[in-house]
Motif scaffolding. Structure first.
Motif, PDB file in Angstrom:
ATOM      1  N   PHE A 796      -8.886  40.802   7.286  1.00  0.00           N
ATOM      2  CA  PHE A 796      -8.539  42.210   7.143  1.00  0.00           C
ATOM      3  C   PHE A 796      -9.788  43.073   7.039  1.00  0.00           C
ATOM      4  O   PHE A 796      -9.770  44.246   7.414  1.00  0.00           O
ATOM      5  N   MET A 797     -10.863  42.518   6.509  1.00  0.00           N
ATOM      6  CA  MET A 797     -12.123  43.266   6.454  1.00  0.00           C
ATOM      7  C   MET A 797     -12.733  43.410   7.840  1.00  0.00           C
ATOM      8  O   MET A 797     -13.633  44.210   8.052  1.00  0.00           O
ATOM      9  N   HIS A 798     -12.232  42.626   8.782  1.00  0.00           N
ATOM     10  CA  HIS A 798     -12.711  42.709  10.158  1.00  0.00           C
ATOM     11  C   HIS A 798     -11.686  43.366  11.073  1.00  0.00           C
ATOM     12  O   HIS A 798     -11.794  43.272  12.293  1.00  0.00           O
ATOM     13  N   GLY A 799     -10.685  44.009  10.476  1.00  0.00           N
ATOM     14  CA  GLY A 799      -9.773  44.819  11.262  1.00  0.00           C
ATOM     15  C   GLY A 799      -8.481  44.154  11.672  1.00  0.00           C
ATOM     16  O   GLY A 799      -7.782  44.660  12.551  1.00  0.00           O
ATOM     17  N   ALA A 800      -8.100  43.030  11.053  1.00  0.00           N
ATOM     18  CA  ALA A 800      -6.849  42.374  11.431  1.00  0.00           C
ATOM     19  C   ALA A 800      -5.671  43.323  11.234  1.00  0.00           C
ATOM     20  O   ALA A 800      -5.640  44.131  10.314  1.00  0.00           O
ATOM     21  N   ASP A 801      -4.676  43.207  12.097  1.00  0.00           N
ATOM     22  CA  ASP A 801      -3.501  44.075  12.052  1.00  0.00           C
ATOM     23  C   ASP A 801      -2.667  43.750  10.813  1.00  0.00           C
ATOM     24  O   ASP A 801      -2.279  42.605  10.590  1.00  0.00           O
ATOM     25  N   ALA A 802      -2.370  44.773  10.023  1.00  0.00           N
ATOM     26  CA  ALA A 802      -1.596  44.563   8.801  1.00  0.00           C
ATOM     27  C   ALA A 802      -0.106  44.410   9.061  1.00  0.00           C
ATOM     28  O   ALA A 802       0.642  44.080   8.148  1.00  0.00           O
ATOM     29  N   LYS A 803       0.337  44.685  10.291  1.00  0.00           N
ATOM     30  CA  LYS A 803       1.761  44.596  10.633  1.00  0.00           C
ATOM     31  C   LYS A 803       2.606  45.320   9.579  1.00  0.00           C
ATOM     32  O   LYS A 803       3.509  44.758   8.956  1.00  0.00           O
ATOM     33  N   THR A 804       2.315  46.588   9.426  1.00  0.00           N
ATOM     34  CA  THR A 804       2.855  47.374   8.324  1.00  0.00           C
ATOM     35  C   THR A 804       4.375  47.347   8.254  1.00  0.00           C
ATOM     36  O   THR A 804       4.947  47.237   7.170  1.00  0.00           O
ATOM     37  N   GLU A 805       5.042  47.455   9.381  1.00  0.00           N
ATOM     38  CA  GLU A 805       6.496  47.551   9.343  1.00  0.00           C
ATOM     39  C   GLU A 805       7.167  46.228   8.980  1.00  0.00           C
ATOM     40  O   GLU A 805       8.364  46.193   8.702  1.00  0.00           O
ATOM     41  N   LEU A 806       6.398  45.139   8.970  1.00  0.00           N
ATOM     42  CA  LEU A 806       6.922  43.862   8.506  1.00  0.00           C
ATOM     43  C   LEU A 806       6.607  43.626   7.031  1.00  0.00           C
ATOM     44  O   LEU A 806       7.171  42.720   6.417  1.00  0.00           O
ATOM     45  N   ASN A 807       5.714  44.437   6.477  1.00  0.00           N
ATOM     46  CA  ASN A 807       5.288  44.236   5.100  1.00  0.00           C
ATOM     47  C   ASN A 807       6.416  44.611   4.145  1.00  0.00           C
ATOM     48  O   ASN A 807       6.963  45.712   4.228  1.00  0.00           O
ATOM     49  N   PRO A 808       6.768  43.729   3.224  1.00  0.00           N
ATOM     50  CA  PRO A 808       7.899  44.026   2.327  1.00  0.00           C
ATOM     51  C   PRO A 808       7.636  45.189   1.387  1.00  0.00           C
ATOM     52  O   PRO A 808       8.585  45.723   0.804  1.00  0.00           O
ATOM     53  N   ASN A 809       6.385  45.604   1.213  1.00  0.00           N
ATOM     54  CA  ASN A 809       6.070  46.719   0.317  1.00  0.00           C
ATOM     55  C   ASN A 809       6.114  48.079   0.998  1.00  0.00           C
ATOM     56  O   ASN A 809       6.021  49.104   0.331  1.00  0.00           O
ATOM     57  N   THR A 810       6.216  48.090   2.308  1.00  0.00           N
ATOM     58  CA  THR A 810       6.092  49.347   3.031  1.00  0.00           C
ATOM     59  C   THR A 810       7.291  50.252   2.818  1.00  0.00           C
ATOM     60  O   THR A 810       8.447  49.830   2.951  1.00  0.00           O
ATOM     61  N   TYR A 811       6.997  51.493   2.476  1.00  0.00           N
ATOM     62  CA  TYR A 811       7.976  52.584   2.525  1.00  0.00           C
ATOM     63  C   TYR A 811       7.155  53.831   2.762  1.00  0.00           C
ATOM     64  O   TYR A 811       6.463  54.294   1.870  1.00  0.00           O
ATOM     65  N   TYR A 812       7.180  54.354   3.966  1.00  0.00           N
ATOM     66  CA  TYR A 812       6.225  55.371   4.380  1.00  0.00           C
ATOM     67  C   TYR A 812       6.204  56.572   3.445  1.00  0.00           C
ATOM     68  O   TYR A 812       7.243  57.162   3.139  1.00  0.00           O
ATOM     69  N   MET A 813       5.013  56.913   3.007  1.00  0.00           N
ATOM     70  CA  MET A 813       4.829  58.082   2.144  1.00  0.00           C
ATOM     71  C   MET A 813       5.137  59.352   2.924  1.00  0.00           C
ATOM     72  O   MET A 813       4.906  59.442   4.125  1.00  0.00           O
ATOM     73  N   THR A 814       5.654  60.343   2.216  1.00  0.00           N
ATOM     74  CA  THR A 814       5.946  61.629   2.833  1.00  0.00           C
ATOM     75  C   THR A 814       4.708  62.203   3.488  1.00  0.00           C
ATOM     76  O   THR A 814       3.638  62.239   2.875  1.00  0.00           O
ATOM     77  N   ASP A 815       4.842  62.658   4.719  1.00  0.00           N
ATOM     78  CA  ASP A 815       3.708  63.277   5.395  1.00  0.00           C
ATOM     79  C   ASP A 815       4.219  64.328   6.363  1.00  0.00           C
ATOM     80  O   ASP A 815       5.376  64.769   6.265  1.00  0.00           O
ATOM     81  N   GLU A 816       3.381  64.760   7.274  1.00  0.00           N
ATOM     82  CA  GLU A 816       3.780  65.823   8.193  1.00  0.00           C
ATOM     83  C   GLU A 816       4.866  65.374   9.174  1.00  0.00           C
ATOM     84  O   GLU A 816       5.630  66.194   9.679  1.00  0.00           O
TER      85      GLU A 816
END
Length: 917
Positions: A796-816
């Motif tokens: 991850f320090m070398h840029g590996a894809d975090a696959k955010t939408e598969l991450n069980p912690n993800t819930y997109y923060m309010t933004d524009e």
């Protein structure tokens, strides 16, 4: 014309401004723009003399100054190895007889340059600037051919930093030609003193020996100094000084620059360089009876509210697409109330440092790391590059600190000895001899630049050796965990303590400062995109409890490709923190005020209705701007009464404001409402003029203890848990937060069958109101396909894809960006209301979704909340319901989905309510 961050105008020459406003000559020519280009995968170019070949051998076009791996280069291929550049240039200096220099902001990694077939020179390194004199090979009249060979093989000894986000390859900072007279000023270092004394060390190159005059002319001619000198042929060193009466100091609040010129006048002509300096001093001092130091700016304590800046862009990678974006980034930091930024694992572009100087923000600049063993090859190139960087950036008043290493990256040596349990397990060891090399580097940097603070290693493994700053990193989630961690750090920090230092080393009285913090890696699985606003407020509140702490670095300024912990999205768009809902006018900048009121409580507490809460307070001041004044602390205890704002208690306290540091204030006693509510204690610290110095808040989940809750109002209220629907038609449906939230993904409906009060309980139903909290429901990949994500590790320090939408912690923060959904409300088969659910938000307003997280470091739709709706059932339907005493409620959404919030989720402490009057 406004240019998107993702594209450049077809007719524009990229980055046309002079690359170094801190050292600028008038006679120059930009080499940015279109070049011929060719990869050399077989390394055949040298043997085939590509430096002498015409354009036919170069089969591609590239836009300089962008890395050939980046989209803006026009190549966009992440191919390591060798690339060749070729450009034909016709340019003649304005002054006949000038010397001509070919200059490069930076090239990665080994660079060879030819002009008209003549080899001009070689440079090795990624981040340092360099130049070659090409006077003798340049054709003043006619065209000239410049050829550049850049070789980047990702060697383990290279100073690469965090290029995994987007590789730096080849030319990646501006290139230009510059004309100079026969005698010229190569460099000048300005050391400034608060009394106005300016000490200058100048380096001068002379073609021939002779007399000359060095003239300093600043501030529109109000600051002048002349020095007569005798030049020797070749290099000359000069020390001189002058004093400015009534000097104006530089600070983030008042970034005054003395702008002007340095001129060298001789029989060989005049060299004029536009430059500037800012008068400021960085230091550390003991205050009062303390045995620990604070960081000082211009002799006064400064609390450092900072952020980590990866300086990464989606299309230019580590090269800014435009000068305006560099300027705007400083504005984006300052609008948050930040006063400093840590440039992470790389030195910054000189033009961005210029905007930091001009607009006023302090810089902690990292040296880039290598990723292999700290062997002789790596140490040699590191030391050379560190010198280049500090020499180049010395005059920027914004830079207050050099960070020589980060998190022991590149400092551990492979060790394949048996570990006692398993044979031949590769490991990495931070060897004592390497620790001594780090100490040598720290001491070298202090000798080379005694005007700034130097950090040996920005530590995350308790491994300082010798440092001007006692820093550490932490990534933790959960109020109690953050509080306990900070208490532990502070308690173990004192002169002589061996905590946070390598064996055989101990703390001095150096200032204690956090140099990385956040919650993105403090959550199991890490890197999930979630609300940072809730965590950020209580973390900042905890920092300001401690008199020893001098500041922090929040990770990070903007999201990057595998970390979603930024104040802003990667494209610079806003995230919504939601603080203004709690305290009118509050922004994140209130948490960064030098004068701050600490509310020494958790971010939310469960409390009994009608009880009195004791609220401990602390004052935290790192500014003397209000000393000798009486400030007023105004407070208000309010709650949302099903759509109406009600004040339960309020008051004010006069405070004499006279000292630096942290000290207790008299606690507040506040009476909580006599009903179920999310109660907010909001505070404002007011100046004598009525201005607001800072704002803060805390919350209470007030519970009546009555079945179904107590919400006030006339009539009888039925509380229906949102998960107790009779049926649903959504293709994706699940409950969360202990069943207090129900989700329906894509188009569908929830149907509820609700028993109304019988005639003995309520003889006549005159009217019916429906009340609920609802939001849209944004489906993630894990919601439709199931969870599954890459476990965070060093990649991850070398840029590996975090696959955010598969991450069980993800819930997109309010933004524009908004995710809307249309909701239709039906009663007994008749649509009575239709509305647009504006978003599926998550931020600090989701008080209950945060308060009732079951595990502090594993998030479940944390911070999510909806919008409050109150809908009157038409009278004709109410009459029918009075007869049947049964209500069939259907909530139907379009493809935007539907989330319904119950008593222990969202921001309103209600289930689905039916009020019968």
């Amino acid at each position: 014309m406004t240019t998107s961050i993702h594209t450049l105008p077809e007719t524009a020459s990229p980055r046309p401004e002079f690359p170094r406003p801190d050292w600028e000559r008038a006679d120059w020519h930009s080499l940015n723009g279109d070049w011929s280009f060719k990869f050399d995968p077989d390394n055949a170019g040298l043997g085939q003399n590509w430096q002498e070949r015409d354009d036919a051998v170069f089969d591609s076009r590239i836009i300089v100054p962008f890395s050939w791996a980046s989209p803006l280069s026009g190549i966009g291929v992440n191919q390591k190895g060798t690339g060749w550049y070729r450009r034909t240039v016709g340019w003649t200096p304005a002054q006949a007889g000038s010397r001509l220099f070919l200059c490069f902001g930076a090239v990665d990694y080994v660079c060879d340059v030819w002009v008209n077939g003549t080899h001009a020179g070689t440079h090795t390194g990624c981040y340092g600037s360099f130049e070659f004199e090409v006077t003798d090979s340049w054709h003043g009249d006619g065209e000239n051919v410049i050829v550049v060979r850049a070789e980047d093989n990702d060697l383990s000894s290279q100073t690469r930093g965090k290029q995994g986000y987007g590789e730096i390859r080849g030319i990646w900072q501006p290139a230009w030609l510059e004309a100079r007279p026969q005698h010229f000023v190569k460099a000048a270092r300005f050391v400034t003193r608060l009394d106005g004394r300016i000490e200058v060390s100048a380096a001068i190159e002379a073609k021939l020996a002779g007399k000359a005059e060095l003239i300093f002319d600043f501030n529109g001619g109000s600051v002048r100094h002349r020095e007569e000198i005798v030049l020797q042929q070749g290099g000359n060193e000069l020390q001189t000084a002058f004093t400015i009466d009534r000097p104006r100091l530089w600070s983030p609040e008042a970034p005054y620059l003395y702008e002007g010129t340095v001129r060298l006048v001789s029989d060989a002509g005049m060299d004029a360089v536009s430059t500037y300096f800012g008068i400021r001093e960085i230091g550390t001092e003991l205050f009062g009876e303390r045995n620990y130091r604070w960081i000082t700016l211009n002799g006064k304590p400064v609390y450092l509210n900072g952020t980590l800046d990866q300086s990464f862009h989606p299309t230019g990678y580590f090269t800014y697409p435009s000068d305006s974006e560099m300027r705007d980034e400083i504005h984006l930091m300052k609008r948050l109330g930040l006063n400093f930024v840590r440039i992470h694992i790389k030195p910054e572009e000189p033009r961005k440092l210029y905007w930091a100087d001009k607009l006023g923000i302090l810089i902690m600049e990292d040296m880039p790391c290598f990723w292999g063993n700290p062997d002789e090859a790596a140490r040699t190139v590191y030391e050379r590059e560190a010198r280049e960087v500090i020499e180049r950036d010395f005059n920027h008043p914004s830079i207050f600190s050099w960070v020589m290493f980060n998190e022991t990256w590149g400092l551990k040596t492979d060790d394949e000895a048996p570990d006692g349990t398993r044979d031949w397990i590769p490991a990495k060891q931070y060897l004592p001899e390497t620790q001594e090399w780090v100490r040598d580097i720290y001491r070298w940097a202090k000798r080379f630049d005694p005007t700034r603070l130097v950090e040996d290693n920005s530590a995350c493994n308790w491994d300082h050796v010798e440092s001007d700053l006692n820093t550490w990193h932490f990534y933790k989630n959960g109020y109690e965990q953050v509080r306990q961690h900070l208490n532990n750090i502070v308690d173990r920090t004192f002169p002589g303590s061996t905590f946070n230092y390598c064996v055989g080393n101990a703390q001095t009285d150096a200032p204690l400062m956090n140099s990385e913090c956040g919650n993105v890696w403090g959550i199991e699985g890490g890197a999930g995109d979630s609300d940072v606003a809730w965590h950020y407020r209580y973390m900042l509140n905890e920092f300001r409890r401690h008199d020893k702490l001098c500041g922090f670095v929040f990770t990070e300024f903007k999201d990057v490709i595998n970390e979603f912990n930024g104040y802003y999205r990667l494209n610079g768009t806003d995230k919504r923190f939601g603080y203004e809902w709690f305290v009118p006018g509050m922004t994140i900048a209130d948490l960064h005020s030098p004068d701050f009121i600490v509310i020494d409580l958790p971010p939310c507490q469960t409390a009994e209705a009608g009880s009195v809460a004791e609220v401990p307070l602390l004052r935290s001041s790192f500014s003397d701007r209000h000393f000798g004044q009486t400030l007023r602390l105004e407070w208000e205890l309010w709650y949302d009464s099903l759509g109406d704002r009600e004040v339960a208690d309020r008051g004010s306290v006069a405070l004499d404001w006279n000292e630096y540091g942290v000290a207790p204030l008299a606690p507040l006693s506040v009476r909580l409402p006599e009903r179920d509510a999310v109660a907010v204690l909001s505070i404002r610290l007011l100046t004598p003029e009525g201005g607001v110095a800072t704002r803060n808040f805390t919350t209470f989940d007030v519970r009546s203890g009555k079945p179904g809750g107590a919400y006030g109002g006339n009539g009888q209220t039925i509380s229906v848990p949102v998960a107790q629907f009779a049926k649903h038609t959504f293709p994706y449906q699940w409950n969360a937060l202990g069943g207090h939230k129900t989700n329906g993904g894509a188009e569908g409906e929830f149907e509820y069958e609700i028993e109304l009060p019988n005639r003995e309980e309520l003889p006549l139903i005159r009217g019916i109101e429906l009340m609920f909290e609802a939001g849209a429901k944004r489906l993630l990949v894990r919601d439709t396909e199931g969870a599954g994500y890459t476990k965070p590790e060093i990649s991850f320090m070398h840029g590996a894809d975090a696959k955010t939408e598969l991450n069980p912690n993800t819930y997109y923060m309010t933004d524009e960006e908004r995710h809307e959904s249309r909701l239709d409300v039906y009663v007994d088969g008749e649509r009575i209301e239709s509305m647009v659910l504006p978003d599926d938000p998550a931020d600090s307003r989701g008080v209950l979704s945060w308060h009732y997280q079951s595990v502090h470091n594993k998030l479940e739709e944390a911070g999510s909340y909806g919008y409050f709706y109150k809908i009157a059932v038409p009278g004709r339907l109410a009459a029918k319901l009075d007869a049947s005493r049964k209500l069939k409620l259907v909530l139907r959404s379009d493809e935007g989905g539907l989330a319904l919030y119950g008593r222990n989720s969202g921001r309103y402490p209600i289930d689905l309510l039916v009020r019968c009057e």
